[in-house]
Design an enzyme around this catalytic site. Sequence first.
Site, PDB file in Angstrom:
ATOM      1  N   ALA A  43      -3.505  -3.896   0.791  1.00 36.55           N
ATOM      2  CA  ALA A  43      -3.882  -3.667   2.190  1.00 36.55           C
ATOM      3  C   ALA A  43      -2.748  -2.938   2.889  1.00 36.55           C
ATOM      4  O   ALA A  43      -1.646  -2.839   2.347  1.00 36.55           O
ATOM      5  CB  ALA A  43      -4.154  -4.985   2.893  1.00 36.55           C
ATOM      6  N   LYS A  44      -3.005  -2.416   4.031  1.00 39.05           N
ATOM      7  CA  LYS A  44      -1.952  -1.867   4.881  1.00 39.05           C
ATOM      8  C   LYS A  44      -2.496  -1.813   6.283  1.00 39.05           C
ATOM      9  O   LYS A  44      -3.718  -1.707   6.487  1.00 39.05           O
ATOM     10  CB  LYS A  44      -1.577  -0.455   4.419  1.00 39.05           C
ATOM     11  N   GLY A  45      -1.591  -1.843   7.240  1.00 43.47           N
ATOM     12  CA  GLY A  45      -2.028  -1.745   8.624  1.00 43.47           C
ATOM     13  C   GLY A  45      -0.916  -1.195   9.465  1.00 43.47           C
ATOM     14  O   GLY A  45       0.160  -0.870   8.965  1.00 43.47           O
ATOM     15  N   VAL A  72      -6.437  -1.714   6.764  1.00 39.32           N
ATOM     16  CA  VAL A  72      -7.341  -1.336   5.674  1.00 39.32           C
ATOM     17  C   VAL A  72      -7.160  -2.321   4.527  1.00 39.32           C
ATOM     18  O   VAL A  72      -6.035  -2.594   4.110  1.00 39.32           O
ATOM     19  CB  VAL A  72      -7.039   0.106   5.183  1.00 39.32           C
ATOM     20  N   ASP A  74       6.746  -3.387   7.080  1.00 40.17           N
ATOM     21  CA  ASP A  74       6.809  -2.044   6.515  1.00 40.17           C
ATOM     22  C   ASP A  74       7.661  -1.212   7.481  1.00 40.17           C
ATOM     23  O   ASP A  74       8.332  -1.765   8.363  1.00 40.17           O
ATOM     24  CB  ASP A  74       5.388  -1.471   6.356  1.00 40.17           C
TER      25      ASP A  74
END
Length: 420
Positions: free
Chosen positions: A106-108, A61, A147
């Site tokens: 962002a992150k995924g 995202v 992460d």
Amino acid sequence: MHIYDDEVFKMACDQFQVIADYLNIDKNDRDRLMYPKRAMAVTLPVHMDDGTTQTFQGYRVQHHLTLGPTKGGTRFAPNLSMGETAALAMWMSWKCALNDLPYGGAKGGVACDPTKLSHRELEAVSRRYMQEMIPFVGPKTDIMGPDMGTNEQVMAWFMDTYSVYQGYSVNEIVTGKPVSVGGTVGRRESTGRGVVYLIERAMDMLKMNPEKSTAIIQGFGNVGSVAALSLGLKSGVKIVGISDHTAALYNPKGIDVKAAELHVQKKGNLRAFDQGDRIDPNELLEMPCDILAPCAIDRVITEKNADKIKCRILAEGANGPTSPEADLHLNKRWDEVFVIPDILCNAGGVIVSYFEWVQGLQAFLWTETEVTDKLFRILESSFTRVIRRAKEHKVSHRTAAMAIGVERVMKAKHQRGLFP
Ligand code: GLU
């Protein structure tokens, strides 16, 4: 927006609305600031060691693209959903903006349990995920980092997969890589070090003597273990409680965190570590201590235990450890519990990721001392601005921190205008 339907996303939106009310943000601007700019979901078919093919769900995202490329970690966790990924991306936006980094959030990640995958399967999942993401990310578009559930090795596979497709080494596509392939010295320790720098700043402000203080650290991964070691061995704080997903230990006489780290290196977790009483993980958060540092997952401080925590400093090493309902309780206890909110407290990781990205783009080399000095200078400036704003506006530290971040993004959006 039902594609993001999820409790964690709702929590991030609720937090945003509190800030939007405080800043009097026009209702025409709210959705534009809050909803992610774009998102991608992928299905990853992977050959497993037993000969079967398993499919995994992957997400990425990008929350906003107003200040530059997006930046954020990659989480490998069993229940990861699009909504949770979106919440984490939104928090990254406010975190980057608060710390003046030229990024949107962002992150995924992949919905998988990395502890149940063999080394080969983990490599296959990582490479397939990056391969599917190639059209969506790039060193000037969206830069991945580590992460929960991912590490330097996973970042090296990401970098290698992306580079093979481009035909040359693109090490600025991910941060948190091993130093041998363009990683920055001190990146692995940076989040934990930042947490401890800010705890020391808060102790100094509150005139607390570190050598007479105690700490409980929830989570013994990359953030919690570095924070526990640095707080225990360098600052002289007595660590009376530690935990991970397998065990919670409390010992008022103090826990040897170096021994705990060696144990985890050998056994993989704290399950059989025997220094202290084994207690319920939720109870650990309510034990008396001067510093409580939740460094694991989201929503562990809720309306149920917010009045029961007994620390002087709450240092949020995790993303979203405190629910908005718990905040209402903590706001009333503002003179008892000094909160260092997540987007400030755990920002060390993405700040050093930013250095790594710049180093990669420009082929620079910086020493660990240079990296740590620059990191502390940014954290110092953010800490001072948050405390000043909270005092002047009589708001909580979280409101102050998020407001500084949201304002920066809003200002940039207004100045760039709406196209067409
Ligand atoms: N996962 C880290 C965070 O939540 C940072 C990831 C990165 O370095 O991009 O802040």
